[in-house]
Design an enzyme around this catalytic site. Sequence first.
Site, PDB file in Angstrom:
ATOM      1  N   ARG A  32       0.857  -1.188   0.000  1.00  0.00           N
ATOM      2  CA  ARG A  32       0.000   0.000   0.000  1.00  0.00           C
ATOM      3  C   ARG A  32       0.892   1.237   0.000  1.00  0.00           C
ATOM      4  NH1 ARG A  32      -3.325  -2.789  -1.574  1.00  0.00           N
ATOM      5  NH2 ARG A  32      -5.394  -3.272  -0.768  1.00  0.00           N
ATOM      6  N   GLU A  92      -2.523   7.572  -4.929  1.00  0.00           N
ATOM      7  CA  GLU A  92      -2.915   6.901  -6.175  1.00  0.00           C
ATOM      8  C   GLU A  92      -4.393   7.043  -6.519  1.00  0.00           C
ATOM      9  OE1 GLU A  92      -1.792   2.756  -5.108  1.00  0.00           O
ATOM     10  OE2 GLU A  92      -3.904   2.256  -5.390  1.00  0.00           O
TER      11      GLU A  92
END
Length: 331
Positions: free
Chosen positions: A234, A263
Site C-alpha cells: 500500500r 494513487e
Amino acid sequence: MRVAVFSAKRYDREFLTEANRAFGHELIFHEVMLEPHTVTLAEGFPAVSVFVNDLVDREVLTGLSAGGTRFIATRSTGFNHIDLAAARDLGLRVARVESYSPYAVAEFAVGLILALNRKIHRAYNRTREGNFELDGLLGFDLRGRRVGVIGTGKIGRVFASIMQGFGCEIVGFDPFPNPAFEALGGHYLTSAELMATSDIVSLHCPLTDATRHIVDAEALAQARPGLLLINTSRGGLVDTLAAIEALKAGRIGGLGIDVYEQEASLFFRDHSSDVIGDDVIQRLVSFPNVIVTGHQAFFTREAIDTICATTLANVRAFEAGEPLLNEVRLS
Ligand code: NAD
C-alpha cells in the site's frame, strides 16, 4: 441479490459476469468510483461491491445506509479504504477476498527487483532507439544478497521462497512471527536491523496506523547504501517525499512501487492526454532508477477468477444468512 458494482472496468465486467453464472446475482456495473457524489447510484441496492480506491468513509457509508445498503463486498484483500468503525455504527457488514493469489503479487515484486537491478526498463527503451550501449546498465548478482521482508504473511512468504530460489539470504520483520517463514530458512530481525543490513527490502504488510510511513526518512537514513526498495503493498507504507530525498541523495539504489500514497486520483485511468498536476509522481517517474506501475501486481487471470468468485460467494453467504467467513470488522 442486487449488487451495485463500483469502479467496474471492462475486465471486472467480463470476469464477474462469467463467475456470476454460478450465483445468479443481479449485477449493475458502474465504471465510476464510489464517493459522496456517486453514492446515490447504490440507492435500493442491498449490496455494493467496491475496489481499493473507492472512498468508503463515514459520509459514504451513511449515504449507503440511507439508501438501503446493508452489505459491502470489497474485491480486495486490503480494507484500509473502508471505515470499519462507521460500518459497525451503521450496522453495515463488510467482507473481503481474504486470499486470492499470493503468487500474483509476490511474483510481481520479484519482477520489479529484476527489472530495477538489471535495468531492463532502460534497455527496452534503448534498443528500440537502436542504442545497444551497456554503460549505465550494470547490476549485481542476487545470489548471496540479503533480502528483507516486512510482513511475512501469505504474500511475504511466497516472495521469500522465490527469493530464496535465487540464493538470497532471507530476513523478516513482523510483530507476529510465523514459524512457516522460519521453516523457509528466513530469520527475524527488528525493523531497524532489517533496514540497516538488507540489500533489498520488500513491503508485504497491511496499511494500518502502526505501519503508515513504516519506511520514513529515519528508516531510509539507516538503510544500506544502494538499497532496492520494493512496495507492492500500500502506498501509505512509504513516506514518498522522504524516498525522493533519498533517491536524490543517491542513498537508495532503486525504488519499485506498484502502489502510491496519492494513487486514488490517478491510478486505473488513462491520463496520457492530461496535464498531471501531481508533482510528486512526476518527480518519481523522472528518476532512471524508479519504476512505477499502476497497482497491477494482483492482475493475473488466476487472481481475478478467485477475486470474482469469492466476492460473489460473500454476497450469497450474506443473502442466505450464512456465516460470513471473509467478514472484516473492528476487533
Ligand atoms: P497477510 O495478512 O497474509 O500478511 C500480512 C502480514 O503483515 C502478517 O504476517 C502481519 O502480521 C504483518 N504485519 C502486520 N502489522 C505489521 C507491522 N506493523 N509490521 C510488519 N508486519 C506487519 O496479507 P497478504 O495477503 O500477505 O497481503 C499483504 C498486503 O498486500 C495486503 O495488506 C495488501 O495491502 C497488499 N496487496 C497488494 C496487492 C497489489 O495488487 N498491489 C494485492 C493484494 C494485496
